[in-house]
Every structure is written in C-alpha cells, then in structure tokens.
Design an enzyme around this catalytic site. Sequence first.
Site, PDB file in Angstrom:
ATOM      1  N   ASP A  63       0.780  -1.251   0.425  1.00  0.00           N
ATOM      2  CA  ASP A  63       0.211  -0.115   0.261  1.00  0.00           C
ATOM      3  C   ASP A  63       1.167   1.184  -0.403  1.00  0.00           C
ATOM      4  OD1 ASP A  63       0.608  -0.563   2.356  1.00  0.00           O
ATOM      5  OD2 ASP A  63      -0.974  -0.810   3.255  1.00  0.00           O
ATOM      6  N   ASP A 132      -7.953  -3.002  14.028  1.00  0.00           N
ATOM      7  CA  ASP A 132      -9.474  -2.910  13.335  1.00  0.00           C
ATOM      8  C   ASP A 132      -8.990  -4.244  12.725  1.00  0.00           C
ATOM      9  OD1 ASP A 132      -8.500  -1.780  11.157  1.00  0.00           O
ATOM     10  OD2 ASP A 132      -9.377   0.026  11.303  1.00  0.00           O
ATOM     11  N   HIS A 134      -7.506  -4.527  10.136  1.00  0.00           N
ATOM     12  CA  HIS A 134      -7.010  -4.511   8.955  1.00  0.00           C
ATOM     13  C   HIS A 134      -5.822  -5.236   7.912  1.00  0.00           C
ATOM     14  CE1 HIS A 134      -4.930  -0.450   9.461  1.00  0.00           C
ATOM     15  NE2 HIS A 134      -3.955  -1.119   9.660  1.00  0.00           N
ATOM     16  N   GLU A 139      -9.799  -1.636   5.174  1.00  0.00           N
ATOM     17  CA  GLU A 139     -10.387  -1.119   6.952  1.00  0.00           C
ATOM     18  C   GLU A 139     -11.671  -2.445   7.090  1.00  0.00           C
ATOM     19  OE1 GLU A 139      -8.582   0.325   8.771  1.00  0.00           O
ATOM     20  OE2 GLU A 139      -8.058   1.967   8.139  1.00  0.00           O
TER      21      GLU A 139
HETATM   22  P1  PGA Z   1       2.090  -0.827  12.884  1.00  0.00           P
HETATM   23  O1  PGA Z   1       0.645  -1.038  11.604  1.00  0.00           O
HETATM   24  O2  PGA Z   1       2.285  -2.413  12.223  1.00  0.00           O
HETATM   25  O3  PGA Z   1       2.325   0.420  12.190  1.00  0.00           O
HETATM   26  O4  PGA Z   1       1.173  -1.485  13.665  1.00  0.00           O
HETATM   27  C1  PGA Z   1       0.698  -2.445  10.984  1.00  0.00           C
HETATM   28  C2  PGA Z   1      -0.805  -2.517  10.164  1.00  0.00           C
HETATM   29  O5  PGA Z   1      -1.452  -0.526  10.159  1.00  0.00           O
HETATM   30  O6  PGA Z   1      -1.120  -2.743   9.401  1.00  0.00           O
END
Ligand code: PGA
Length: 256
Positions: A63, A132, A134, A139
């Site tokens: 992404d 959450d 994702h 999302e």
């Molecule tokens: P993080 O994010 O590794 O910074 O906790 C994980 C994600 O949003 O997939």
Amino acid sequence: MEIIIQPTTEAAVSVAARIIARLLHDKPDAVLGLATGSTPLPLYQALIAMNLDWSKVTTFNLDEYIGLPRAHPQSYHSFMWENLFQHINIPKENVHIPDGHAPDIPKFCSDYEIKIHEAGGIDLQLLGIGTDGHIGFNEPTSSLTSRTRIKTLTQQTCADNARFFGSEREVPHHVITMGIGTIMEARQILLLAFGCQKARAVAEAIEGPITSMNPASVLQMHQTAKVCLDEAAAAKLQRADYFRWVYDHKPEWQDF
Ligand code: PGA
C-alpha cells in the site's frame, strides 16, 4: 492457520526471518509481498543482518498514501528504501510500490494487478494487522474479494498512524492498497503482530467468525497462512496453549 507464539518480539521476528530466508534459499527469484509500519521494522533489520542474496528477488508493496510526494519521509517509498532496500542487493527495477502520485490511479491499480500476475504471483505476502483488523489498508467492511484500489482510511487508522506524522491532521485519508482478494492469492502468507494493542484484533481474526468487520479473519480461508506473535499480541487467544503445544511438537522436517 499456523499460529506461532513466541515469548518475545525478538524471538517471533527471528522465526519470521528464518521463514523468509528459507524461501529465498529455496527460490532465489522469489516474489515477495512486503509491508510497512512499525511491525516489519525489526524483521527488515534481521533480514539485512542475514546478508541474503536479493539479486533475483522481486517485491510488491501492499500500500501507499495518495498525495504524499515519494520523497516525503512518511511515504512508504521512503520507508522501504530507508529501512530495507538501500541495505540489500535488490535491483531497483525489481521493486514495486504503489504510486500515490499516479496521474490515473484506477489505471495504476489495475496495472499493479497485471504486474503481480506477470511476475508469476506472490510467493510470500508479509502482513501486519491494524488495531481494527485491517490488512494492507483494507479497512473493516472491505470486500473480502477486493483487488488493488483506492481506499479511505478509518478515523482509528488515521489516529493510529498520527504517531508517524506531526499530527493526525497530516495523515492522508486516501490510500492505494492491494485488495484482500489480491493478498489471498499469495502462495504463502506471514502475518506478524506484536504488543498488547493488537491482542483483540488478533484473537478475533484467528478465533472469531470470518467477517469483513475484521479483514484479517479471511486468512482462515488461506491454506498456508502463518501468524507469528509475541506473548502480548497472543494474550486474548483462548486456544493459546494448544497453539504453543502444536509448535513445540512440530516434526523436525516442519521446523524453521
Ligand atoms: P503497525 O501497523 O505495524 O505500525 O502497527 C500495522 C498495520 O496497520 O497494518
């Protein structure tokens, strides 16, 4: 799903690094799907320290924010070059990261899918998980068969990612992300989660129903998904003892 619970983040990272090192050893021209965020950082450091040969490896990142210049310190282009690519011998032309400045983003997204296909598909997709649930930037309520496309971040994700920016207001709201359907086509999936703030999303993804309300739960439908956790991220799993028992009794040939 294979759930690997390790006593510390370092130990979980070491298992993940060995899985990737083995893939690059067995298939030097492997296609890797890569992730950003704080979770994969220690893994990238471990892989750099292993001095692996990346000369034939191809990568596709999950992404990117829309609207941030590539050179912006928080763009995922900057993240990947700073934290991995500049330290390994991967040819620049083998690196693919969504372009949040593409003039025609929907076309860029469909071309990204074609490039993944032309590269032979993804051998191993690395994933983090949002608080959450994702994966990538898919999302909750994302279609479980979605492809690479534009998404709008939730307020929770903007708040979670504000720590990387000056303030929440500076976090772009729109992103390009591989779809859940794209991710599910990877031949192997390796999801990492560390820390107690991920424990609820992890437990729902592994032990809850498959639902777009927790996009990571779709990995229950993948044949070779592995989840590498530290104790804090595993804290809300009801079957943690069983997962530990399985890992401790792996036959030698299955070991990493
Ligand atoms: P993080 O994010 O590794 O910074 O906790 C994980 C994600 O949003 O997939």
